[in-house]
Design an enzyme around this catalytic site. Structure first.
Site, PDB file in Angstrom:
ATOM      1  N   TYR A 115     -17.318 -21.942   4.872  1.00  0.00           N
ATOM      2  CA  TYR A 115     -16.863 -20.657   3.852  1.00  0.00           C
ATOM      3  C   TYR A 115     -16.447 -20.797   2.408  1.00  0.00           C
ATOM      4  O   TYR A 115     -15.061 -21.172   2.367  1.00  0.00           O
ATOM      5  CB  TYR A 115     -15.686 -19.495   5.362  1.00  0.00           C
ATOM      6  N   HIS A 138     -16.842 -10.424  -9.264  1.00  0.00           N
ATOM      7  CA  HIS A 138     -16.027  -9.728  -9.087  1.00  0.00           C
ATOM      8  C   HIS A 138     -14.884  -9.229  -9.964  1.00  0.00           C
ATOM      9  O   HIS A 138     -12.955  -8.869  -9.869  1.00  0.00           O
ATOM     10  CB  HIS A 138     -15.047 -10.878  -8.351  1.00  0.00           C
ATOM     11  N   ASN A 180      -8.903 -16.140  -4.135  1.00  0.00           N
ATOM     12  CA  ASN A 180      -8.132 -15.111  -2.902  1.00  0.00           C
ATOM     13  C   ASN A 180      -6.428 -16.290  -3.395  1.00  0.00           C
ATOM     14  O   ASN A 180      -6.201 -16.320  -3.671  1.00  0.00           O
ATOM     15  CB  ASN A 180      -9.064 -16.088  -2.064  1.00  0.00           C
ATOM     16  N   TYR A 213      28.775  14.869  -1.345  1.00  0.00           N
ATOM     17  CA  TYR A 213      28.496  13.162  -0.697  1.00  0.00           C
ATOM     18  C   TYR A 213      28.046  12.433  -1.785  1.00  0.00           C
ATOM     19  O   TYR A 213      27.864  10.751  -1.349  1.00  0.00           O
ATOM     20  CB  TYR A 213      27.524  13.890   0.477  1.00  0.00           C
ATOM     21  N   ARG A 272      31.019  10.603  -2.682  1.00  0.00           N
ATOM     22  CA  ARG A 272      31.527   9.692  -1.921  1.00  0.00           C
ATOM     23  C   ARG A 272      30.789   8.959  -0.695  1.00  0.00           C
ATOM     24  O   ARG A 272      31.025   8.327  -0.571  1.00  0.00           O
ATOM     25  CB  ARG A 272      32.373  10.908  -0.929  1.00  0.00           C
ATOM     26  N   PHE A 302      -4.567 -14.989   2.676  1.00  0.00           N
ATOM     27  CA  PHE A 302      -4.308 -13.494   1.373  1.00  0.00           C
ATOM     28  C   PHE A 302      -4.635 -11.872   2.042  1.00  0.00           C
ATOM     29  O   PHE A 302      -4.282 -11.562   0.727  1.00  0.00           O
ATOM     30  CB  PHE A 302      -6.142 -13.621   1.171  1.00  0.00           C
ATOM     31  N   GLU A 320     -13.884  -6.385   5.338  1.00  0.00           N
ATOM     32  CA  GLU A 320     -12.844  -5.998   5.485  1.00  0.00           C
ATOM     33  C   GLU A 320     -12.586  -5.519   5.254  1.00  0.00           C
ATOM     34  O   GLU A 320     -12.146  -3.467   4.706  1.00  0.00           O
ATOM     35  CB  GLU A 320     -12.677  -6.745   3.906  1.00  0.00           C
TER      36      GLU A 320
END
Length: 501
Positions: free
Chosen positions: A51, A81, A193, A277, A280, A326, A411
């Site tokens: 792959y 990409h 990746n 608060y 404190r 990834f 994905e």
């Protein structure tokens, strides 16, 4: 020069990188890189289908690519990409992202040639930062779009910010005397990746948040003295009985800052039993935030030196195994815990400011100005702090619990880590503004108790505040003072390093 071994990485080194320290991989890392590249050559020569080496990507993983087109495959991967959008990532985040990529490659399981890492190192050495859009990654199959923009710049596409001058990437490479990078088998996939964009953004938020946290502790201590509040809640015995480590550390820090204050000792028998608060319970709330930040720091330190690309190459057996390193879920969770911690740090700070400007609660002049009515004093700076806190609340919904399928369903679960990390950075900046307002208010409160003096530790903080915003007796233009205090908080003037180590 910081020499980096990704297998021996610590938070202090990452902080130095974030601050701009010169750095490079050690010789052992370069040897590991060469060995993994040789393994890829052997795998390709053996004809095995792997792959991303000789197949398509995502849903196209079952498409075998002829050997003659493997270089074209990697080039097309980067160009296709490079699809980010939005404002560019800050230069220092891009630099950190590049170094994180070098660290991951330096483990020797990614199959890139030394030439690829040398090209990345040249960017760092020459302050040449690719212009990388901040949006477009879902933090799953790596930070694909941001990392693709990084690699595209090495290939002569897109733009590079060369020492703060933005120019076409090809022109910048020419100025640097470098040829565009030609990608070998698997190199494009190995380079894009990974979780480096998400991790860089999360580390940026973490280190900024560490400074915000430190400033909030110091501001909180000064506010206690400004209120003539009690130091008893910071007695170490109380926190030791609960046992939470962050609470113990915060109580000790605040008690230490208050030690020696004349203001504190002047009201030992005042009859007031308990403070609000937000004063404190500082050890309890701030301590819990510190524990979250510490856990996030641990996760991100591991991730910074991790192998997060796919497939992973094992040179000792010449195997390339597809997995899911990834997927940035650990980074997403870490970033969202930073978000929660800093959201509460800011929220607590704003409440202390609100008490100080309220004469019914503080016993101080209304809005910390003697001539109130004609003067509004700190009325609107407190409103600004409230607005920032409310904005942080709206940003605090965890991105890590969201997912949307991508790549035609291949994905089908993603982390949204970069979104969580970008939100964390914004929340840190907002919280710094909130704490800046508290520092102004607390300094004014201290002034009203003269001639009584505060402690030496708080006096030092007070002096830093006064260097940026003088005591006021009448209304003035506040925005510049507030911006200066916000910048000082983010710049570490009120502490930071050491809380997370």
């Amino acid at each position: 020069m910081l020499i980096l071994d990704p297998e021996q990485l610590d938070l202090a080194q990452l902080r130095r990188i974030w601050l701009g320290s010169a750095c490079r991989l050690d010789d052992t890392s370069m040897q590991r890189i060469a060995a993994s590249a040789a393994a890829v050559d052997r795998i390709v020569a053996g004809g095995e289908t792997v792959y991303g080496v000789n197949t398509g990507f995502g849903l196209l993983a079952n498409t075998r690519i002829p050997d003659a087109r493997l270089a074209e495959l990697q080039t097309n991967l980067i160009l296709s990409h490079s699809a980010g959008i939005g404002d560019p990532l800050p230069r220092h985040v891009v630099r950190l992202m590049i170094v994180l990529k070098l660290l991951g490659l330096g483990r020797g399981y990614s199959g890139v040639r030394p030439a690829a890492t040398e090209a990345l190192q040249a960017l760092v050495d020459n302050d040449a930062m690719p212009v990388i859009p901040s949006q477009g990654s879902v933090g799953a199959s790596g930070d694909l779009a941001p990392l693709a923009h990084l690699v595209a710049a090495l290939m002569g596409h897109g733009r590079i910010d060369l020492a703060s001058e933005v120019m076409p990437a090809a022109a910048a490479l020419q100025k640097l005397g470098r040829e565009p990078l030609q990608l070998g088998p698997k190199e494009g996939l190995a380079l894009i990746n990974g979780t480096q964009a998400s991790t860089a953004l999360a580390l940026d938020a973490l280190f900024s948040g560490e400074r915000v946290f430190a400033a909030a502790v110091t501001a909180g201590a000064m506010s206690v003295d400004a209120l003539k509040g009690s130091a008893k809640p910071f007695d170490s015995r109380i926190s030791q009985l609960r046992g939470q480590p962050g609470q113990i550390r915060v109580a000790s820090a605040i008690a230490g800052l208050l030690h020696g204050s004349e203001i504190l000792s002047s009201h030992g028998r005042c009859g007031r039993v308990q403070d609000p608060y937000s004063f404190r319970c500082q050890p309890q709330v701030m301590g819990a935030a510190l524990d979250l930040l510490t856990n996030a720091a641990r996760t991100l330190t591991i991730e910074a030196g991790a192998v997060t690309d796919n497939p992973i190459v094992f040179p000792d057996t010449d195997e390339a195994i597809s997995g899911g390193n990834f997927h940035a879920q650990p980074v997403a969770f870490a970033a969202d815990t930073i978000v929660m911690a800093l959201c509460e740090v800011g929220s607590l700070s704003e409440r202390r400011t609100s008490v100080l400007v309220d004469p019914k609660m503080s016993g101080l002049p209304p809005f910390l100005t003697e001539d109130s009515g004609v003067n509004s004093g700190l009325m609107i700076p407190q409103v600004t702090a409230a607005a920032l806190v409310s904005e942080n609340k709206s940003l605090a919904f965890p991105a890590s619990v969201d997912s949307i399928p991508t790549s035609a369903g291949q994905e089908d679960h993603v982390s949204m880590a970069p979104i969580a990390a970008r939100k964390a950075g914004q929340i840190a900046r907002n919280a710094a503004g909130v704490i800046g307002v508290e520092l102004i208010a607390a300094a004014e409160g201290i002034d009203y108790h003269a001639p009584l003096t505060t402690s030496a530790g708080i006096a030092a903080i007070h002096g830093k505040v006064r260097a940026l915003t003088p005591h006021f007796t009448a209304d003035r233009y506040w925005a510049d003072d507030m911006a200066a205090l916000q910048a000082a908080v983010l710049g570490g003037s009120f502490g930071g390093e050491g809380w997370l180590d």
